[in-house]
Design a protein around this motif. Structure first.
Motif, PDB file in Angstrom:
ATOM      1  N   SER A  38       0.855  -1.188   0.000  1.00 51.32           N
ATOM      2  CA  SER A  38       0.000   0.000   0.000  1.00 51.32           C
ATOM      3  C   SER A  38       0.885   1.229   0.000  1.00 51.32           C
ATOM      4  CB  SER A  38      -0.921   0.019   1.226  1.00 51.32           C
ATOM      5  OG  SER A  38      -0.195   0.398   2.384  1.00 51.32           O
ATOM      6  N   ILE A  39       0.280   2.375  -0.269  1.00 53.92           N
ATOM      7  CA  ILE A  39       1.002   3.634  -0.161  1.00 53.92           C
ATOM      8  C   ILE A  39       1.190   3.964   1.326  1.00 53.92           C
ATOM      9  CG2 ILE A  39      -0.016   4.429  -2.330  1.00 53.92           C
ATOM     10  CD1 ILE A  39      -1.716   6.376  -0.609  1.00 53.92           C
ATOM     11  N   GLY A  40       1.929   5.029   1.622  1.00 55.59           N
ATOM     12  CA  GLY A  40       2.025   5.492   3.002  1.00 55.59           C
ATOM     13  C   GLY A  40       3.428   5.586   3.557  1.00 55.59           C
ATOM     14  N   GLY A  41       4.361   4.777   3.022  1.00 56.45           N
ATOM     15  CA  GLY A  41       5.727   4.848   3.506  1.00 56.45           C
ATOM     16  C   GLY A  41       5.834   4.559   4.991  1.00 56.45           C
ATOM     17  N   ILE A  42       6.550   5.425   5.733  1.00 60.67           N
ATOM     18  CA  ILE A  42       6.750   5.170   7.155  1.00 60.67           C
ATOM     19  C   ILE A  42       5.463   5.301   7.960  1.00 60.67           C
ATOM     20  CG2 ILE A  42       9.152   5.936   7.074  1.00 60.67           C
ATOM     21  CD1 ILE A  42       8.235   8.499   8.521  1.00 60.67           C
ATOM     22  N   TRP A  43       4.415   5.867   7.379  1.00 56.73           N
ATOM     23  CA  TRP A  43       3.150   6.007   8.096  1.00 56.73           C
ATOM     24  C   TRP A  43       2.264   4.773   7.977  1.00 56.73           C
ATOM     25  CZ3 TRP A  43       2.949   9.258  11.802  1.00 56.73           C
ATOM     26  CH2 TRP A  43       3.693  10.438  11.742  1.00 56.73           C
ATOM     27  N   LYS A  44       2.761   3.744   7.309  1.00 55.07           N
ATOM     28  CA  LYS A  44       2.029   2.482   7.203  1.00 55.07           C
ATOM     29  C   LYS A  44       2.363   1.625   8.417  1.00 55.07           C
ATOM     30  CE  LYS A  44      -0.104  -1.144   5.472  1.00 55.07           C
ATOM     31  NZ  LYS A  44      -1.577  -1.252   5.437  1.00 55.07           N
ATOM     32  N   PHE A  45       1.424   1.536   9.361  1.00 55.63           N
ATOM     33  CA  PHE A  45       1.638   0.732  10.572  1.00 55.63           C
ATOM     34  C   PHE A  45       1.299  -0.722  10.281  1.00 55.63           C
ATOM     35  CE2 PHE A  45       0.052  -1.057  14.637  1.00 55.63           C
ATOM     36  CZ  PHE A  45       1.229  -0.952  15.368  1.00 55.63           C
ATOM     37  N   ARG A  46       2.212  -1.617  10.666  1.00 59.65           N
ATOM     38  CA  ARG A  46       1.997  -3.049  10.444  1.00 59.65           C
ATOM     39  C   ARG A  46       1.929  -3.731  11.803  1.00 59.65           C
ATOM     40  NH1 ARG A  46       5.528  -1.287   6.569  1.00 59.65           N
ATOM     41  NH2 ARG A  46       7.385  -1.902   7.734  1.00 59.65           N
ATOM     42  N   GLU A  47       0.729  -4.059  12.240  1.00 59.84           N
ATOM     43  CA  GLU A  47       0.516  -4.661  13.552  1.00 59.84           C
ATOM     44  C   GLU A  47       1.299  -5.963  13.671  1.00 59.84           C
ATOM     45  OE1 GLU A  47      -0.624  -4.575  17.231  1.00 59.84           O
ATOM     46  OE2 GLU A  47      -1.862  -3.273  15.968  1.00 59.84           O
ATOM     47  N   GLY A  48       2.144  -6.052  14.707  1.00 58.52           N
ATOM     48  CA  GLY A  48       2.893  -7.273  14.954  1.00 58.52           C
ATOM     49  C   GLY A  48       4.093  -7.474  14.068  1.00 58.52           C
ATOM     50  N   LYS A  49       4.409  -6.473  13.233  1.00 58.36           N
ATOM     51  CA  LYS A  49       5.558  -6.586  12.340  1.00 58.36           C
ATOM     52  C   LYS A  49       6.465  -5.365  12.527  1.00 58.36           C
ATOM     53  CE  LYS A  49       3.043  -9.156   8.774  1.00 58.36           C
ATOM     54  NZ  LYS A  49       2.650  -9.194   7.341  1.00 58.36           N
ATOM     55  N   PRO A  50       7.784  -5.534  12.362  1.00 59.94           N
ATOM     56  CA  PRO A  50       8.699  -4.397  12.505  1.00 59.94           C
ATOM     57  C   PRO A  50       8.346  -3.268  11.540  1.00 59.94           C
ATOM     58  CG  PRO A  50       9.916  -6.466  12.459  1.00 59.94           C
ATOM     59  CD  PRO A  50       8.486  -6.794  12.084  1.00 59.94           C
ATOM     60  N   CYS A  51       8.367  -2.036  12.035  1.00 52.28           N
ATOM     61  CA  CYS A  51       8.141  -0.863  11.195  1.00 52.28           C
ATOM     62  C   CYS A  51       8.674   0.358  11.923  1.00 52.28           C
ATOM     63  CB  CYS A  51       6.659  -0.697  10.835  1.00 52.28           C
ATOM     64  SG  CYS A  51       5.572  -0.389  12.241  1.00 52.28           S
ATOM     65  N   SER A  52       8.505   1.524  11.333  1.00 45.07           N
ATOM     66  CA  SER A  52       9.048   2.755  11.916  1.00 45.07           C
ATOM     67  C   SER A  52       8.099   3.401  12.915  1.00 45.07           C
ATOM     68  CB  SER A  52       9.376   3.755  10.798  1.00 45.07           C
ATOM     69  OG  SER A  52      10.368   3.238   9.945  1.00 45.07           O
TER      70      SER A  52
END
Length: 212
Positions: A38-52
């Motif tokens: 999906s679009i969004g870059g660092i603002w894409k929250f991935r529940e239970g997965k590493p992200c920023s």
């Protein structure tokens, strides 16, 4: 052929989306490659997965100053947008200016090479694993400065018996219940994590380590 100059935009986040829009306004042909789904870059929250992001991350700039100049945030939005609201805003922006159609999701750019004629060769891997080549007159790299974790070289850390993780590997405060935690760094992300850990951790120490 249309005769238009072609631009490849790498990344469909908060920088990539207005870059697509600016190219279209200049009459350029543009395609954007985004490695995520999906679009969004660092603002894409991935529940239970590493992200920023942490579960409680929100913008530290109010929506009046942080919005695009040609697309104010909706009045109903909070003054300081939580990450999910940031994603909603970016999708509204992409809808408004018909940017979704220019984005190829789950396409990872693996190499960008200049050619002798002044153009660029962009190598891309599509969702099936097939390697593609896109030719472009220009390339805009919009992957963000938080794309790759920066881990400082701390003397003695190899002898530490506890867990050592980067903030991108932090998932939830409940995973650190009762722990004594040292946060290395004093930026926005450290502040977010300290705030969340204050409800579950036994004790929090913070070291404003300068990695620059």
């Amino acid at each position: 052929m249309s005769g238009k100059k072609k631009v490849v935009v790498i990344g469909a986040g908060a920088s990539g989306l207005p870059s697509i829009k600016s190219c279209l306004e200049e009459g350029l042909e543009v395609v954007c490659f985004e490695k995520e789904d999906s679009i969004g870059g660092i603002w894409k929250f991935r529940e239970g997965k590493p992200c920023s992001l942490t579960p409680g991350t929100q913008m530290n700039t109010n929506k009046l100053l942080g919005a695009y100049s040609d697309f104010p945030a909706p009045e109903k939005f909070s003054i300081y947008l939580p990450h999910r609201m940031c994603m909603e805003y970016l999708n509204l922006y992409a809808d408004k200016f018909d940017l979704h159609s220019r984005v190829r999701l789950q396409h990872k750019v693996t190499a960008v090479s200049p050619l002798e004629d002044g153009r660029w060769e962009v190598k891309v891997t599509d969702p099936t694993g097939r390697d593609l080549i896109e030719m472009a007159d220009g390339v805009m790299v919009c992957v963000g400065h938080d794309n790759i974790p920066e881990i400082p070289d701390l003397p003695g850390v190899d002898k530490f018996g506890g867990k050592v993780i980067h903030s991108q590997d932090y998932l939830h405060a409940d995973n650190h219940k009762g722990e004594r935690v040292l946060l290395v760094g004093n930026g926005n992300t450290a502040g977010d994590i300290a705030n969340e850990l204050s409800r579950t951790a036994d004790k929090i120490h913070e070291d404003p380590y300068d990695t620059c």
